[in-house]
Design a protein around this motif. Structure first.
Motif, PDB file in Angstrom:
ATOM      1  N   THR B  53       0.819  -1.224   0.000  1.00  0.00           N
ATOM      2  CA  THR B  53       0.000   0.000   0.000  1.00  0.00           C
ATOM      3  C   THR B  53       0.846   1.265   0.000  1.00  0.00           C
ATOM      4  O   THR B  53       0.410   2.297  -0.486  1.00  0.00           O
ATOM      5  CB  THR B  53      -0.942   0.011   1.219  1.00  0.00           C
ATOM      6  OG1 THR B  53      -0.150  -0.185   2.393  1.00  0.00           O
ATOM      7  CG2 THR B  53      -2.000  -1.064   1.120  1.00  0.00           C
ATOM      8  N   GLY B  54       2.029   1.218   0.553  1.00  0.00           N
ATOM      9  CA  GLY B  54       2.847   2.435   0.642  1.00  0.00           C
ATOM     10  C   GLY B  54       4.067   2.341  -0.248  1.00  0.00           C
ATOM     11  O   GLY B  54       4.209   1.424  -1.055  1.00  0.00           O
ATOM     12  N   GLU B  55       4.960   3.311  -0.079  1.00  0.00           N
ATOM     13  CA  GLU B  55       6.204   3.246  -0.837  1.00  0.00           C
ATOM     14  C   GLU B  55       7.389   3.446   0.117  1.00  0.00           C
ATOM     15  O   GLU B  55       7.258   4.108   1.168  1.00  0.00           O
ATOM     16  CB  GLU B  55       6.231   4.323  -1.915  1.00  0.00           C
ATOM     17  CG  GLU B  55       5.930   5.712  -1.408  1.00  0.00           C
ATOM     18  CD  GLU B  55       5.561   6.648  -2.541  1.00  0.00           C
ATOM     19  OE1 GLU B  55       6.035   7.786  -2.506  1.00  0.00           O
ATOM     20  OE2 GLU B  55       4.804   6.222  -3.435  1.00  0.00           O
ATOM     21  N   VAL B  56       8.509   2.847  -0.269  1.00  0.00           N
ATOM     22  CA  VAL B  56       9.687   2.873   0.602  1.00  0.00           C
ATOM     23  C   VAL B  56      10.264   4.292   0.619  1.00  0.00           C
ATOM     24  O   VAL B  56      10.344   4.950  -0.422  1.00  0.00           O
ATOM     25  CB  VAL B  56      10.741   1.862   0.100  1.00  0.00           C
ATOM     26  CG1 VAL B  56      11.961   1.884   1.008  1.00  0.00           C
ATOM     27  CG2 VAL B  56      10.151   0.461   0.046  1.00  0.00           C
ATOM     28  N   LYS B  57      10.652   4.757   1.830  1.00  0.00           N
ATOM     29  CA  LYS B  57      11.173   6.122   1.970  1.00  0.00           C
ATOM     30  C   LYS B  57      12.557   6.248   1.331  1.00  0.00           C
ATOM     31  O   LYS B  57      13.276   5.243   1.204  1.00  0.00           O
ATOM     32  CB  LYS B  57      11.284   6.470   3.450  1.00  0.00           C
ATOM     33  CG  LYS B  57       9.985   6.928   4.067  1.00  0.00           C
ATOM     34  CD  LYS B  57      10.229   7.396   5.496  1.00  0.00           C
ATOM     35  CE  LYS B  57       8.938   7.762   6.152  1.00  0.00           C
ATOM     36  NZ  LYS B  57       9.113   8.125   7.559  1.00  0.00           N
ATOM     37  N   LEU B  58      12.920   7.460   0.997  1.00  0.00           N
ATOM     38  CA  LEU B  58      14.260   7.712   0.471  1.00  0.00           C
ATOM     39  C   LEU B  58      15.276   7.618   1.605  1.00  0.00           C
ATOM     40  O   LEU B  58      14.941   7.814   2.776  1.00  0.00           O
ATOM     41  CB  LEU B  58      14.322   9.101  -0.157  1.00  0.00           C
ATOM     42  CG  LEU B  58      13.559   9.258  -1.471  1.00  0.00           C
ATOM     43  CD1 LEU B  58      13.578  10.713  -1.887  1.00  0.00           C
ATOM     44  CD2 LEU B  58      14.164   8.377  -2.560  1.00  0.00           C
ATOM     45  N   TRP B  59      16.487   7.335   1.215  1.00  0.00           N
ATOM     46  CA  TRP B  59      17.572   7.147   2.200  1.00  0.00           C
ATOM     47  C   TRP B  59      17.688   8.384   3.107  1.00  0.00           C
ATOM     48  O   TRP B  59      17.864   8.283   4.313  1.00  0.00           O
ATOM     49  CB  TRP B  59      18.870   6.908   1.429  1.00  0.00           C
ATOM     50  CG  TRP B  59      19.912   6.186   2.242  1.00  0.00           C
ATOM     51  CD1 TRP B  59      21.056   6.705   2.737  1.00  0.00           C
ATOM     52  CD2 TRP B  59      19.874   4.815   2.654  1.00  0.00           C
ATOM     53  NE1 TRP B  59      21.755   5.768   3.433  1.00  0.00           N
ATOM     54  CE2 TRP B  59      21.038   4.575   3.403  1.00  0.00           C
ATOM     55  CE3 TRP B  59      18.950   3.768   2.473  1.00  0.00           C
ATOM     56  CZ2 TRP B  59      21.332   3.340   3.958  1.00  0.00           C
ATOM     57  CZ3 TRP B  59      19.259   2.544   3.033  1.00  0.00           C
ATOM     58  CH2 TRP B  59      20.423   2.339   3.757  1.00  0.00           C
ATOM     59  N   ALA B  60      17.561   9.567   2.492  1.00  0.00           N
ATOM     60  CA  ALA B  60      17.757  10.818   3.236  1.00  0.00           C
ATOM     61  C   ALA B  60      16.618  11.086   4.215  1.00  0.00           C
ATOM     62  O   ALA B  60      16.806  11.777   5.226  1.00  0.00           O
ATOM     63  CB  ALA B  60      17.885  11.970   2.248  1.00  0.00           C
ATOM     64  N   ASP B  61      15.412  10.537   3.930  1.00  0.00           N
ATOM     65  CA  ASP B  61      14.244  10.830   4.780  1.00  0.00           C
ATOM     66  C   ASP B  61      14.217   9.993   6.064  1.00  0.00           C
ATOM     67  O   ASP B  61      13.390  10.223   6.942  1.00  0.00           O
ATOM     68  CB  ASP B  61      12.952  10.544   4.004  1.00  0.00           C
ATOM     69  CG  ASP B  61      12.801  11.519   2.850  1.00  0.00           C
ATOM     70  OD1 ASP B  61      13.509  12.539   2.877  1.00  0.00           O
ATOM     71  OD2 ASP B  61      12.010  11.229   1.928  1.00  0.00           O
ATOM     72  N   ILE B  62      15.097   8.966   6.112  1.00  0.00           N
ATOM     73  CA  ILE B  62      15.027   8.047   7.264  1.00  0.00           C
ATOM     74  C   ILE B  62      15.707   8.682   8.477  1.00  0.00           C
ATOM     75  O   ILE B  62      16.818   9.190   8.387  1.00  0.00           O
ATOM     76  CB  ILE B  62      15.689   6.700   6.902  1.00  0.00           C
ATOM     77  CG1 ILE B  62      14.841   5.990   5.845  1.00  0.00           C
ATOM     78  CG2 ILE B  62      15.843   5.828   8.125  1.00  0.00           C
ATOM     79  CD1 ILE B  62      15.421   4.697   5.337  1.00  0.00           C
ATOM     80  N   ASP B  63      14.984   8.638   9.616  1.00  0.00           N
ATOM     81  CA  ASP B  63      15.562   9.127  10.869  1.00  0.00           C
ATOM     82  C   ASP B  63      16.156   7.922  11.617  1.00  0.00           C
ATOM     83  O   ASP B  63      15.421   7.051  12.092  1.00  0.00           O
ATOM     84  CB  ASP B  63      14.453   9.791  11.702  1.00  0.00           C
ATOM     85  CG  ASP B  63      15.008  10.391  12.983  1.00  0.00           C
ATOM     86  OD1 ASP B  63      16.197  10.134  13.285  1.00  0.00           O
ATOM     87  OD2 ASP B  63      14.268  11.103  13.671  1.00  0.00           O
TER      88      ASP B  63
END
Lengths: 359, 336
Positions: B53-63
């Motif tokens: 249902t969703g999409e994988v976050k970008l590397w930079a967006d990950i906390d």
């Protein structure tokens, strides 16, 4: 006096310095002691995989004829067993199993032994079978017989007390089953007092001392030659079988044992490390590394051999201070006194007083 | 079926027994392996749903701090589930504890997945799962812990004479399932302290089996261990409510008799000896039995000194054994 009790080190074997075995030489049959240790641990609910972990030994090795393991592997196995079986019980369980278990090769010998002397003779000659980590020397003075145990291959500091527990229990249990009553064995352990004093009390009696100079057990001489049953053919057969088993195993001299004998021969003038290395066909650096991997420091071992020799001369030979100092090549008495205090923590006079009070 | 048939007690009884039989034949209890598999399927389903249902976050967006914190919480709650499943028998208490922990795990796992995937605003089922599962999980876990407390109280009744005031599983002896010598020493000092405050003596009995080495030699060490275990059960039945039984070492048992004088201790010792003398230990399936005998040493002390009491009891036992040995040799050597 029987021949084996005489203090006569064989000088030629000491110099055969390329015949000794090290920590990683495989000569201990995995079908006997390792299998017994696994069984003991299973009796206490410890799975065999936990006992065998990190030893390089697998279940199918027990069934493979002639499979052998090294001292290092056995030491690891013992450490596993010691850690998994609580209450300091592991060594005593092994001792009882060695004396009693039908699978133990000593089990056929013990019930037929005519006297304690016959049993100890046999046990001394085949110590490689049941005690691959410790070797035994027997001494007799005019009152007692002493069995002194020393490491065979490495200083094995971590498992030394385990082996002493097992060997003391083996000797006590097997001599008790010959006489059908407990004998007044006295035990001296070099390890400090453990918190499991109850195990020693139940299995060995109340004559145990810790923090002593040697690992030894002793018995008054009058119990040695009392015949409790006749010399039967069954005893000779059992003796013959166990000697053949011992021969087949071809127990080598351990590195520690060889070093000990080498230094004992040269007790009057111990050679410096470099010279000893040359005798062992090694460069000083290799020799030092070899000693280190076996848990030995050269000077400590030299002091230990001198200490043991002086204790032997005082206790068993009954020599006086001058004789001992001369034998150890000390020209100055005060020098000897200082060295002795460094080795044992007591002055020679105090030590003799302690021996007298013990007797 | 007529009304008579329905009301007849025999029919009712029969129908009841049929019900119980079918119930016992197919108990719908999930094994712990199946439960573990269920947890794994749940975690995978959540992962797949998020990916679908969703999409994988970008590397930079990950906390990364959140990843560590929330991922750690998920891993630890999973390890609690494994610990519960591997140690507890199946039953209602396990189910409650399990249920609570699974809900907490689902919530923390979803939390972690939210950090690495981005669900669309319109379909944000993830945050609702998070906010519902966590409080629900905590409530179910609390109910489970309350039930566990009641279960512990019931078990403590069964452990009477084995433990008091203090528990440490490291001190339990594996063969006999009673405390070992370390546990004995701790209990002895507790008992002596409380006895001294009431100025009463404490007694210690040490019981040693006769010819145990001989028994082991003849029947094997495993039978010897079984004898020790059964003897422990027998001794426990013959002790009073407040006494504590421990295994000293080898074939030696110890019983602490709090607030007991020497006379009463001797009486208890005599009773134990009688009980052991009448104990038929059956070897395997045989009707023949081995009748063990025991020697008991006793010591009583009013001052607070556990070591001295232990030493005295040992000496008393060794003295009695010596007397017994010399009596036996006298009997065998004297002509009849």
């Amino acid at each position: 006096m029987p021949r084996f009790f005489q203090h006569a080190p064989d000088h030629r074997t000491m110099l055969a310095n390329n015949h000794w075995c090290g920590l990683n030489d495989r000569w201990i049959s995995s079908q006997y002691l390792p299998a017994l240790l696994v069984d003991i641990a299973e009796r206490r609910g410890v799975h065999r995989d936990l006992v065998l972990s990190g030893t390089g030994l697998f279940e199918d090795h027990f069934l493979r004829e002639g499979h052998c393991i090294s001292t290092a592997q056995l030491e690891r196995l013992v450490l596993n067993v010691q850690r998994r079986i609580g209450h300091g019980e592991a060594g005593f369980l092994l001792g009882n199993a060695l004396a009693d278990e039908p699978s133990s090769c000593l089990a056929s010998l013990v019930p037929y032994s005519p006297s304690i002397h016959d049993l100890l003779c046999c046990l001394r000659n085949v110590s490689g079978i049941y005690s691959p980590m410790m070797w035994v020397n027997a001494h007799v003075d005019h009152e007692r017989i002493y069995l002194v145990w020393r490491p065979r291959v490495s200083a094995c500091a971590q498992t030394r007390q385990f082996w002493m527990d097992a060997l003391s229990t083996l000797i006590t249990a097997s001599s008790k089953s010959i006489v059908a009553a407990p004998l007044p064995w006295q035990f001296e352990f070099s390890a400090p007092m453990t918190k499991h004093s109850e195990q020693y009390r139940v299995h060995l009696g109340d004559n145990t001392r810790f923090g002593c100079q040697v690992d030894a057990m002793s018995l008054p001489r009058q119990y040695l030659h009392v015949a409790h049953r006749a010399h039967t053919t069954a005893f000779h057969v059992a003796q013959h079988t166990i000697y053949r088993q011992h021969e087949k195993l071809s127990v080598p001299l351990g590195f520690y044992q060889t070093m000990h004998r080498y230094l004992q021969c040269r007790i009057h003038a111990p050679p410096p490390l470099a010279e000893a290395g040359k005798d062992f066909c090694m460069s000083p650096a290799t020799f030092k590394r070899h000693l280190y991997s076996h848990g030995i420091r050269y000077q400590t071992l030299v002091d230990q051999v001198r200490r043991e020799m002086s204790i032997y001369l005082y206790r068993i030979k009954g020599w006086n201070h001058d004789q001992v100092a001369t034998y150890l090549n000390y020209s100055d008495m005060s020098n000897f006194r200082r060295s002795f205090k460094r080795w044992t923590g007591h002055s020679p006079v105090e030590f003799i007083a302690a021996i007298k009070s013990m007797a | 079926m007529t009304l008579f048939h329905i009301c007849h007690p025999c029919v009712m009884l029969r129908s009841h027994s049929v019900w119980t039989e079918t119930h016992s034949e197919s108990p719908k209890v999930l094994s712990n392996h199946q439960k573990g598999l269920g947890v794994a399927i749940l975690a995978l389903t959540q992962l797949l749903l998020c990916l679908m249902t969703g999409e994988v976050k970008l590397w930079a967006d990950i906390d990364w701090m959140d990843i560590v914190g929330e991922g750690g919480a998920a891993i630890f709650s999973l390890s609690w589930i494994v610990l519960i499943l591997s140690s507890r028998p199946t039953g209602p208490v396990t189910n409650y504890l399990m249920g609570g922990l699974v809900l907490i795990f689902a919530s923390t796992w979803q939390d972690f997945l939210d950090e690495v995937t981005h669900l669309p605003e319109t379909l944000n089922w993830g945050s609702s799962l998070e906010s519902i599962a966590m409080p629900l999980g905590i409530i179910v876990l609390t109910i489970g812990l309350y039930q566990w407390r009641n279960e512990q109280l019931a078990i403590r009744q069964q452990l009477l004479k084995r433990e008091r005031l203090f528990r440490n599983h490291h001190l339990i002896d594996w063969v006999t399932q009673v405390g070992g010598a370390d546990y004995l020493r701790r209990q002895l000092s507790i008992a002596m302290q409380s006895a001294q405050s009431h100025s009463q003596p404490t007694s210690l009995l040490l019981l040693d089996l006769d010819d145990f080495a001989h028994f082991n030699h003849r029947y094997g060490a495993r039978e010897g261990d079984r004898l020790l275990h059964e003897l422990g059960e027998l001794l426990m039945l013959n002790l009073r409510r407040n006494d504590i039984l421990c295994r000293y070492a080898g074939d030696r048992y110890a019983a602490i008799l709090p607030s007991t004088d020497a006379r009463s201790a001797a009486l208890v010792a005599e009773q134990l000896q009688l009980a052991v003398a009448h104990f038929a230990f059956h070897l395997g399936e045989q009707a023949d039995a081995y009748f063990p005998r025991a020697t008991i040493g006793a010591a009583t002390l009013s001052q607070m000194n556990p070591t001295a009491l232990e030493e005295r009891a040992n000496r008393s036992l060794e003295w009695k054994k010596r007397c017994r040995d010399s009596f036996n040799t006298l009997q065998t050597t004297e002509p009849c």
